[in-house]
Design an enzyme around this catalytic site. Sequence first.
Site, mmCIF file in Angstrom:
data_model
loop_
_atom_site.group_PDB
_atom_site.id
_atom_site.type_symbol
_atom_site.label_atom_id
_atom_site.label_comp_id
_atom_site.label_asym_id
_atom_site.label_seq_id
_atom_site.Cartn_x
_atom_site.Cartn_y
_atom_site.Cartn_z
ATOM 1 N N TYR A 142 -3.017 -1.411 0.161
ATOM 2 C CA TYR A 142 -4.321 -0.745 0.091
ATOM 3 C C TYR A 142 -4.131 0.717 0.446
ATOM 4 O O TYR A 142 -3.492 1.041 1.452
ATOM 5 C CB TYR A 142 -5.300 -1.397 1.078
ATOM 6 C CG TYR A 142 -6.686 -0.782 1.073
ATOM 7 C CD1 TYR A 142 -7.513 -0.902 -0.040
ATOM 8 C CD2 TYR A 142 -7.171 -0.094 2.179
ATOM 9 C CE1 TYR A 142 -8.794 -0.348 -0.055
ATOM 10 C CE2 TYR A 142 -8.450 0.458 2.179
ATOM 11 C CZ TYR A 142 -9.260 0.329 1.063
ATOM 12 O OH TYR A 142 -10.518 0.877 1.065
ATOM 13 N N ASP A 235 2.265 5.813 2.629
ATOM 14 C CA ASP A 235 0.915 5.780 3.202
ATOM 15 C C ASP A 235 1.038 5.231 4.626
ATOM 16 O O ASP A 235 1.181 4.035 4.839
ATOM 17 C CB ASP A 235 0.024 4.895 2.331
ATOM 18 C CG ASP A 235 -1.402 4.787 2.872
ATOM 19 O OD1 ASP A 235 -1.647 5.179 4.034
ATOM 20 O OD2 ASP A 235 -2.265 4.290 2.122
ATOM 21 N N LYS A 263 -6.744 7.204 10.354
ATOM 22 C CA LYS A 263 -6.964 6.303 11.484
ATOM 23 C C LYS A 263 -6.598 6.931 12.841
ATOM 24 O O LYS A 263 -7.377 7.734 13.337
ATOM 25 C CB LYS A 263 -6.300 4.961 11.198
ATOM 26 C CG LYS A 263 -6.996 4.313 9.974
ATOM 27 C CD LYS A 263 -6.777 2.847 9.751
ATOM 28 C CE LYS A 263 -7.728 2.356 8.653
ATOM 29 N NZ LYS A 263 -7.132 1.860 7.443
HETATM 30 C C1 LIG Z 1 -7.568 2.334 5.998
HETATM 31 C C2 LIG Z 1 -6.513 2.692 5.017
HETATM 32 C C3 LIG Z 1 -6.719 3.674 4.027
HETATM 33 C C4 LIG Z 1 -8.057 4.277 3.761
HETATM 34 O O1 LIG Z 1 -8.521 5.047 4.807
HETATM 35 P P1 LIG Z 1 -10.122 5.295 4.912
HETATM 36 O O2 LIG Z 1 -10.231 6.294 6.009
HETATM 37 O O3 LIG Z 1 -10.729 3.971 5.193
HETATM 38 O O4 LIG Z 1 -10.557 5.838 3.580
HETATM 39 C C5 LIG Z 1 -5.641 4.063 3.255
HETATM 40 N N1 LIG Z 1 -4.433 3.501 3.414
HETATM 41 C C6 LIG Z 1 -4.197 2.546 4.337
HETATM 42 C C7 LIG Z 1 -2.825 2.000 4.489
HETATM 43 C C8 LIG Z 1 -5.239 2.094 5.139
HETATM 44 O O5 LIG Z 1 -5.022 1.101 6.015
#
Ligand SMILES: *Cc1c(COP(=O)(O)O)cnc(C)c1O
Length: 434
Positions: A142, A235, A263
């Site tokens: 994701y 990511d 985060k």
């Molecule tokens: C949470 C998450 C996102 C998206 O971040 P948001 O601030 O919710 O848009 C992207 N990549 C990873 C791996 C995530 O866990």
Amino acid sequence: MTRSQDLYGRATALLPGGVNSPVRAMGSIGREPLFIESGEGAYLTDVDGNRYVDWVCSWGPLILGHAHPDVVAAVDAAAARGTSFGAPTEGEVELAAQVAERFESVEMVRMTSSGTEASMSAIRLARAATGRERIVKFAGAYHGHVDGLLAEAGSGLATAGVPASPGVTDAQAAATVIVPWNDPEAVTRAVEDSTPAAIIAEPIPANMGVVPPAEGFLDRLRGLADASGAVLILDEVISGFRVARGGAQELLGARADLTVMGKVLGGGLPAAGYGGRRELMERVAPAGDVYQAGTLSGNPLAVAAGLATLAHLDAAAYETLARTTERLGHGLQQAADGHPVTVVFGGPVEPWPPGTLFPGMLTVFFANSSPTDFAAASACDTEAYGRFARALLERGVYPPASQFESWFPSLAHGDEAVDRTVEAAGEAFEEAFA
Ligand SMILES: *Cc1c(COP(=O)(O)O)cnc(C)c1O
């Protein structure tokens, strides 16, 4: 009727599904959401006055726990000076310096308000830099709700069993090539066949539950990107600042061309970003021609929360977090012993000894062995997970309302929080298999 039930009734008339982000609804574990009144350290209190040990921690940002006094003071002080200026502030320079100091592969960073924006922008930059369109992405990963990346995405899509979202154009979907995680032959073929602009990966995938990279897999991605001229985007929105000072790249010895973060970076306020080496990042406007902007990007409150959070994240903090995670993981494993389904915890494989866990992340999988890809994670007994999660909530423990998510131990989780959880888990496993 509880106050949560009452609020949820009103919410469903006003907000789609009663929530502002799908997994919060708790539908996949067969219950209604709890409305939260407050949080303190490792604990949450709902609007009915029930107290819970919180293992969600806002899905990752709260590595210091709820309402850490330093974070609250920093945000208070920043708010008193003004909430947003649409002009640069000193804190943004400080935070960028912190990021560059922690991530060896990052010389410059552009801040955004969400991880979604950051990965969307990193992809735009990769396409501009390579003059190519296609993106290679892993099933179950994701990267936010970026249109082209919603195919076989983890997190809420996996929870809801949604293979892809309507509203994504065929052209966007066609530009995404999906391969199974931990399959070196498949990704090699995909890169050779599609000549992508980028390979994007969570170096420690956590949105299909935690499914670690097999030994050598991240090296393979690095080699494929180099050989094909693709940009390697790691990511680290979850793993960054969580598993080590320099994220998964430091812990696992990986190196990205572009790193996506979020985060923990915002310490519970909206801050995220993407960064890499200077020549690539200088393509971003106004230094370069790749446009990307944001009214609240680098917001002073979010930057203050991020700086106050990072100030606590030294080597000793990661040792504490690792110890807490191991106590929790091994306690849960013991609590699960003797039940007809084995509970498996995602953690590093080689070269770490069996049973080692990543600091600050783990997943309880109802399966006989540790999943190595999305297909295996999807084959776990999610019904049993739902019964387990409901039983924990009844006992004052708040787990992720989906197996396709990580638990997030924080520095505020002491022995008492772990012990209460393990005790509740013993009973919850009984109920899950009753
Ligand atoms: C949470 C998450 C996102 C998206 O971040 P948001 O601030 O919710 O848009 C992207 N990549 C990873 C791996 C995530 O866990």
